[in-house]
Enzyme design. Structure first.
Site, short mmCIF file in Angstrom:
data_model
loop_
_atom_site.label_atom_id
_atom_site.label_comp_id
_atom_site.label_asym_id
_atom_site.label_seq_id
_atom_site.Cartn_x
_atom_site.Cartn_y
_atom_site.Cartn_z
N LYS A 107 10.07 2.16 -1.44
CA LYS A 107 9.45 0.85 -1.64
C LYS A 107 10.45 -0.06 -2.32
O LYS A 107 10.77 0.11 -3.50
CB LYS A 107 8.18 0.97 -2.47
CG LYS A 107 7.49 -0.36 -2.75
CD LYS A 107 6.14 -0.18 -3.44
CE LYS A 107 5.15 0.48 -2.50
NZ LYS A 107 3.79 0.53 -3.09
N GLY A 117 6.39 -5.62 -1.92
CA GLY A 117 7.63 -5.51 -1.18
C GLY A 117 7.46 -4.67 0.08
O GLY A 117 6.34 -4.34 0.47
N SER A 118 8.58 -4.31 0.69
CA SER A 118 8.57 -3.57 1.94
C SER A 118 8.78 -2.08 1.69
O SER A 118 9.47 -1.69 0.74
CB SER A 118 9.67 -4.08 2.88
OG SER A 118 9.48 -5.46 3.14
N VAL A 119 8.18 -1.26 2.55
CA VAL A 119 8.31 0.20 2.45
C VAL A 119 9.03 0.71 3.68
O VAL A 119 8.68 0.38 4.82
CB VAL A 119 6.92 0.88 2.34
CG1 VAL A 119 7.09 2.39 2.18
CG2 VAL A 119 6.14 0.31 1.17
N ASP A 168 -7.20 -1.65 -6.44
CA ASP A 168 -6.92 -1.98 -5.03
C ASP A 168 -7.15 -0.75 -4.15
O ASP A 168 -6.34 -0.42 -3.29
CB ASP A 168 -5.50 -2.50 -4.87
CG ASP A 168 -5.29 -3.24 -3.55
OD1 ASP A 168 -6.30 -3.72 -2.98
OD2 ASP A 168 -4.15 -3.35 -3.09
N GLY A 186 5.86 -0.40 6.43
CA GLY A 186 4.84 -1.39 6.13
C GLY A 186 5.34 -2.38 5.11
O GLY A 186 6.44 -2.27 4.58
N GLN A 187 4.49 -3.38 4.86
CA GLN A 187 4.84 -4.42 3.91
C GLN A 187 3.61 -4.82 3.13
O GLN A 187 2.52 -4.93 3.69
CB GLN A 187 5.43 -5.64 4.63
CG GLN A 187 6.07 -6.65 3.70
CD GLN A 187 6.99 -7.60 4.45
OE1 GLN A 187 7.02 -7.61 5.67
NE2 GLN A 187 7.73 -8.41 3.71
N GLY A 188 3.76 -5.02 1.83
CA GLY A 188 2.64 -5.41 0.96
C GLY A 188 3.07 -6.44 -0.05
O GLY A 188 4.17 -7.01 0.04
N GLY A 189 2.20 -6.67 -1.02
CA GLY A 189 2.45 -7.69 -2.02
C GLY A 189 3.64 -7.38 -2.90
O GLY A 189 4.29 -8.30 -3.42
#
Length: 305
Positions: free
Chosen positions: A25, A8-10, A118, A3-6
């Site tokens: 991460k 960075g990428s996991v 969050d 996955g990808q979030g604010g």
């Protein structure tokens, strides 16, 4: 890539030489080495069955990575928003309790207070046995236990989950009760299998719609319809419990919301012992105090960092 979030990428990785799967991460934000080590040292002190465990870290020049235990069942959102119900009401209540205990630990379980800001289904991960674990502290800030609120400049939240006081201080100070609001929205989503901020759904504000399904008679007894399907059958008592606790958690004023330790008692207790929360102003009706159109802004905007 998982996955990808604010932040960075996991990625799914392997810890050698033990051949243990891990979630890696790769951080996209810049921080100096000392700052990174200090953050890792703090996160590494968090140990709870309902919080994702930090297994280690990597630091090479400007590249930084956090290595977490791997959660094979993925995130909660893919189960509660699926077309077919994945869990029984008893299992959903058990998962809700686990999430509550994890957040409660972050709030007061050790010598630092961690505020998440969050909490949403995507950030609740499940292990092999579907034990929930709170993940992604990308928006969390750590503060000494005696601090009761934090600066708004440090905050940014997910659309549909953000607490009112994170937009306007007229609703109160930012505190652990802001996480309680996030969690309340999560409970309502678990009960109804519907996203709070779903552009494909009707324009009715989702918590308002849930509240309208709880029809209160003069004896303060609740007669309800199931909100998780279109059939007009009686609501399961655990579904009703999730709805009532969720509505308590999303009260507009922070001091009207329960603490996470009180939420644990509510989820562990009998549903008949739960009082119906006050009618929130986002529901149409006399005495609401503010039209729903005002609250709509909380769903559309987040404060700038």
């Amino acid at each position: 890539m998982l996955g990808q979030g604010g932040l960075g990428s996991v990625y799914k990785g392997v810890i050698l030489p033990r051949d243990i799967y891990a979630a890696v991460k790769m951080l996209s934000y810049k921080c100096d080495g000392e700052e990174f080590i200090n953050e890792v040292a703090t996160i590494g002190r968090i140990h709870h069955i309902n919080v994702v465990r930090l297994a280690g870290f990597c630091s090479e020049e400007m590249r930084r990575a956090l290595v977490y235990e791997y959660m094979p069942r993925g995130s909660l959102d893919k189960y509660i928003f699926s077309s077919e119900r994945s869990f029984s009401w008893h299992k959903l209540n058990e998962i809700a309790l686990g999430i509550t205990r994890g957040i409660n630990y972050l709030h007061q379980g050790y010598d630092m207070q961690s505020l998440h800001f969050d909490i949403k289904p995507h950030n609740i991960l499940l292990d092999d046995n579907f034990v929930p674990k709170v993940a992604d502290f990308g928006l969390a800030k750590l503060y000494p236990r005696d601090k009761s609120f934090v600066s708004e400049r440090a905050l940014q939240g997910a659309v549909g989950y953000i607490a009112p006081e994170m937009v306007s201080r007229s609703f109160g100070v930012i505190s652990r009760k802001s996480d309680v609001y996030n969690f309340g929205t999560l409970l309502l989503e678990m009960a109804g299998g519907r996203k709070n901020a779903d552009s494909n759904a009707s324009q009715t504000y989702y918590p308002s719609w849930v509240y309208e399904q709880l029809i209160i008679n003069h004896d303060q007894q609740v007669e309800v319809r199931e909100i998780s399907s279109s059939s007009a059958v009686d609501m399961h008592e655990l579904e009703r419990k999730l709805c009532l606790v969720g509505l308590w958690c999303i009260q507009m004023k922070p001091h009207d919301r329960p603490t996470m330790s009180e939420v644990i008692e509510m989820l562990e207790g009998d549903v008949d012992a739960l009082q119906v929360p006050p009618r929130p102003f986002f529901c149409d009706g006399p005495g609401d105090g503010m039209p729903s159109s005002v609250y709509d802004g909380f769903l559309l905007f987040t404060p700038l960092s």
